[in-house]
Design a protein around this motif. Structure first.
Motif, PDB file in Angstrom:
ATOM      1  N   GLU A  35     -65.147  57.188 -18.536  1.00 22.89           N
ATOM      2  CA  GLU A  35     -63.900  57.833 -18.497  1.00 22.89           C
ATOM      3  C   GLU A  35     -63.258  57.551 -17.152  1.00 22.89           C
ATOM      4  O   GLU A  35     -62.038  57.342 -17.126  1.00 22.89           O
ATOM      5  CB  GLU A  35     -63.991  59.180 -18.886  1.00 22.89           C
ATOM      6  N   ARG A  36     -63.868  57.783 -16.085  1.00 24.62           N
ATOM      7  CA  ARG A  36     -63.464  57.678 -14.846  1.00 24.62           C
ATOM      8  C   ARG A  36     -63.168  56.372 -14.405  1.00 24.62           C
ATOM      9  O   ARG A  36     -62.170  56.134 -13.519  1.00 24.62           O
ATOM     10  CB  ARG A  36     -64.604  58.287 -13.854  1.00 24.62           C
ATOM     11  N   THR A  49     -69.127  59.767 -18.855  1.00 23.88           N
ATOM     12  CA  THR A  49     -68.398  60.354 -17.948  1.00 23.88           C
ATOM     13  C   THR A  49     -67.915  59.019 -16.920  1.00 23.88           C
ATOM     14  O   THR A  49     -66.507  59.010 -16.370  1.00 23.88           O
ATOM     15  CB  THR A  49     -69.007  61.181 -17.057  1.00 23.88           C
ATOM     16  N   SER A  86     -74.667  61.198 -21.439  1.00 21.70           N
ATOM     17  CA  SER A  86     -73.551  62.008 -20.839  1.00 21.70           C
ATOM     18  C   SER A  86     -72.857  61.320 -19.368  1.00 21.70           C
ATOM     19  O   SER A  86     -71.692  61.297 -19.667  1.00 21.70           O
ATOM     20  CB  SER A  86     -73.880  63.435 -20.950  1.00 21.70           C
TER      21      SER A  86
END
Length: 76
Positions: free
Chosen positions: A42-43, A39, A35
């Motif tokens: 995506e960032r 993240t 997870s």
């Protein structure tokens, strides 16, 4: 020396229970890591977009400075 059979079975059961708990914990940790990796991915794209926006704002600021200098009657 005589070993009590109940102690041996209890010991094996305890080891199996601890092993099962460790496997469950490891699976949960792997899921959390996965997870976090998602993240970060995506960032990363957001950070790249922000860098491009900052560069565009910098260019616009320098263009506005040139326009202001021309309007004030100054040279480039």
């Amino acid at each position: 020396m005589k070993i009590d059979r109940k102690v041996t079975i209890a010991f094996i059961a305890a080891v199996l229970a601890q092993t099962g708990g460790a496997l469950v914990w490891a699976g949960a940790a792997a899921e959390r890591i996965s997870s976090l990796e998602d993240t970060v991915r995506e960032r990363r794209s957001v950070v790249e977009r922000l860098a491009r926006l900052e560069e565009g704002v910098d260019r616009m600021e320098s263009q506005l400075d040139r326009i202001e200098r021309r309007l004030e009657g100054g040279d480039e």
